[in-house]
Design an enzyme around this catalytic site. Structure first.
Site, PDB file in Angstrom:
ATOM      1  N   LYS A 113       0.842  -1.207   0.000  1.00  0.00           N
ATOM      2  CA  LYS A 113       0.000   0.000   0.000  1.00  0.00           C
ATOM      3  C   LYS A 113       0.872   1.250   0.000  1.00  0.00           C
ATOM      4  CE  LYS A 113      -4.281  -1.855   0.682  1.00  0.00           C
ATOM      5  NZ  LYS A 113      -5.399  -2.231   1.472  1.00  0.00           N
ATOM      6  N   LYS A 192      -3.914 -15.100 -13.704  1.00  0.00           N
ATOM      7  CA  LYS A 192      -4.550 -15.587 -12.470  1.00  0.00           C
ATOM      8  C   LYS A 192      -5.948 -14.968 -12.355  1.00  0.00           C
ATOM      9  CE  LYS A 192      -3.961 -15.055  -7.437  1.00  0.00           C
ATOM     10  NZ  LYS A 192      -5.086 -14.420  -6.869  1.00  0.00           N
ATOM     11  N   LYS A 195     -10.424 -10.870  -8.587  1.00  0.00           N
ATOM     12  CA  LYS A 195     -11.464  -9.845  -8.742  1.00  0.00           C
ATOM     13  C   LYS A 195     -10.855  -8.523  -9.189  1.00  0.00           C
ATOM     14  CE  LYS A 195     -11.845  -8.976  -3.724  1.00  0.00           C
ATOM     15  NZ  LYS A 195     -11.064 -10.119  -3.226  1.00  0.00           N
TER      16      LYS A 195
HETATM   17  P1  ADP Z   1      -8.665 -11.992  -5.455  1.00  0.00           P
HETATM   18  O1  ADP Z   1      -7.324 -12.269  -6.100  1.00  0.00           O
HETATM   19  O2  ADP Z   1      -9.791 -12.252  -6.364  1.00  0.00           O
HETATM   20  O3  ADP Z   1      -8.715 -10.648  -4.764  1.00  0.00           O
HETATM   21  P2  ADP Z   1      -8.497 -12.949  -2.784  1.00  0.00           P
HETATM   22  O4  ADP Z   1      -7.172 -12.322  -2.599  1.00  0.00           O
HETATM   23  O5  ADP Z   1      -9.687 -12.398  -2.075  1.00  0.00           O
HETATM   24  O6  ADP Z   1      -8.810 -13.081  -4.345  1.00  0.00           O
HETATM   25  O7  ADP Z   1      -8.349 -14.499  -2.490  1.00  0.00           O
HETATM   26  C1  ADP Z   1      -8.887 -15.207  -1.410  1.00  0.00           C
HETATM   27  C2  ADP Z   1      -8.231 -16.568  -1.435  1.00  0.00           C
HETATM   28  O8  ADP Z   1      -8.556 -17.276  -2.637  1.00  0.00           O
HETATM   29  C3  ADP Z   1      -6.712 -16.454  -1.379  1.00  0.00           C
HETATM   30  O9  ADP Z   1      -6.272 -17.065  -0.189  1.00  0.00           O
HETATM   31  C4  ADP Z   1      -6.179 -17.171  -2.584  1.00  0.00           C
HETATM   32  O10 ADP Z   1      -5.251 -18.153  -2.200  1.00  0.00           O
HETATM   33  C5  ADP Z   1      -7.389 -17.835  -3.239  1.00  0.00           C
HETATM   34  N1  ADP Z   1      -7.384 -17.513  -4.670  1.00  0.00           N
HETATM   35  C6  ADP Z   1      -7.706 -16.325  -5.218  1.00  0.00           C
HETATM   36  N2  ADP Z   1      -7.610 -16.356  -6.569  1.00  0.00           N
HETATM   37  C7  ADP Z   1      -7.191 -17.601  -6.876  1.00  0.00           C
HETATM   38  C8  ADP Z   1      -6.888 -18.270  -8.113  1.00  0.00           C
HETATM   39  N3  ADP Z   1      -7.009 -17.652  -9.285  1.00  0.00           N
HETATM   40  N4  ADP Z   1      -6.481 -19.546  -8.050  1.00  0.00           N
HETATM   41  C9  ADP Z   1      -6.369 -20.196  -6.858  1.00  0.00           C
HETATM   42  N5  ADP Z   1      -6.635 -19.627  -5.667  1.00  0.00           N
HETATM   43  C10 ADP Z   1      -7.043 -18.347  -5.662  1.00  0.00           C
END
Ligand code: ADP
Ligand code: TRP
Length: 314
Positions: A113, A192, A195
């Site tokens: 950040k 990957k 969101k």
């Molecule tokens: P985003 O990347 O969508 O913001 P988050 O950071 O909220 O997702 O992820 C929550 C959990 O889901 C994390 O602990 C992460 O390990 C898992 N996760 C998120 N995106 C993926 C992905 N594309 N493949 C596998 N695991 C994921």
């Protein structure tokens, strides 16, 4: 034999996607029955990044509803909200007093950040000690988390060690379980799924939303077999069943995408229906029961911690 204690937490933010499902939800579903499991909604942690009260309310109800809809059984797992148990903020303060500013300055979330030029609040800075408190309160043996939480668990172990060296062996040092053996789930652009990249397939999407996101998968300049389509398809069907389909539809990306959307929808449909049937009152009920159980456990730790640090006057 008494089961070991499992503890994990989730921030109430936004809608889940299938990357979250295969990365953390499904591994959690397989793991939790083996343990005495606690699942906490980390609502105080989310205040470090958002101050929108309406979305906090909605996201909290939503994340619990999502977990119940995918099959987490509230009779088996203690589901509760961090803010319902003041022991969390109390122990967080005590742990804050065990670690140094330079130690916290190495935190990835904090450094990111700062690097992005955002103004980090003090809560973001001490975030890892609130997380350490969450875990420490429940005599936790194992903490299953995604790869992105590895450092936070190291911070927890370090803070617990320091507390125990100072005051005696009071708090259990937890082990980390990194979930996500499936690896990274790709998004519609092949990166990957995340969101923040707007490349997701929503976990509880309608049939139309699923179709729409699958049709968006980028297949330019791919050979006979569209890689991302196949990679996603393997999550929903055994590879053996896909070989024929992909062989007989070589180069027909549209048909393969339709087949994928169909299989994703069949998988999601029962969860989507279950989600619709869970009312806000059901959720409040689950959280109230969970908070009661959580407090029973954490109050025992707190009474030991309070006497160890010298708060018991006589
Ligand atoms: P985003 O990347 O969508 O913001 P988050 O950071 O909220 O997702 O992820 C929550 C959990 O889901 C994390 O602990 C992460 O390990 C898992 N996760 C998120 N995106 C993926 C992905 N594309 N493949 C596998 N695991 C994921
Ligand atoms: N920081 C975690 C995340 O963003 C959520 C969390 C809070 C947590 N407290 C926890 C995870 C305790 C495991 C254990 O995903």
């Amino acid at each position: 034999m008494k089961k070991q204690r499992l503890f994990t937490g989730l921030q109430p933010s936004g809608n889940l996607h299938i990357g979250n499902y295969f990365g953390v939800l499904q591994p959690f579903l397989n793991l939790y029955p083996k343990y005495d499991s606690f699942l906490m909604v980390a609502d105080y942690h989310s205040l470090t990044s958002s101050h929108d009260s309406q979305s906090l309310r909605e996201n909290t109800l939503n994340i619990v509803r999502d977990y119940l809809a995918v099959g987490v059984d509230p009779e088996e797992v203690t589901i509760f909200r961090q803010s319902d148990n003041p022991d969390h903020t109390e122990l967080a303060w005590i742990l804050n007093c065990m670690v140094t500013v330079p130690f916290l300055q190495q935190g990835h979330a904090y450094k990111d950040k700062v690097a992005k030029g955002m103004e980090p609040n003090a809560g973001l800075f001490t975030y890892p000690m609130l997380q350490a408190a969450d875990i420490a309160l429940y005599d936790t043996d194992v903490v299953p988390v995604g790869e992105d939480q590895r450092q936070h668990l190291e911070y927890t172990r370090e803070a617990v060690s320091k507390f125990n060296r100072t005051y005696g062996e009071i708090i259990k040092k937890p082990e980390t379980i990194i979930m996500g053996a499936v690896g990274v789930v790709p998004g519609t652009d092949g990166q990957k799924m995340s969101k923040s990249y707007k490349n997701t397939v929503p976990l509880f999407g309608s049939k139309e939303e699923i179709e729409e996101s699958v049709m968006r998968i980028i297949t330019d300049s791919e050979g006979d077999i569209p890689e991302t389509v196949l990679a996603l398809h393997k999550l929903f069907k055994p590879e053996g069943e896909l070989t024929d389909l992909y062989e007989s539809n070589k180069g027909r990306y549209g048909d393969l995408k339709k087949a994928l959307a169909h299989d994703i929808n069949s998988f999601i449909e029962p969860m989507r229906e279950k989600k619709k049937s869970i009312t806000d009152a059901d959720i409040v009920d689950v959280l109230e029961k969970g908070a009661q159980k959580a407090k029973e456990v954490s109050s025992q730790t707190m009474s030991q911690v309070r006497s160890a640090i010298g708060l018991n006057l006589i």
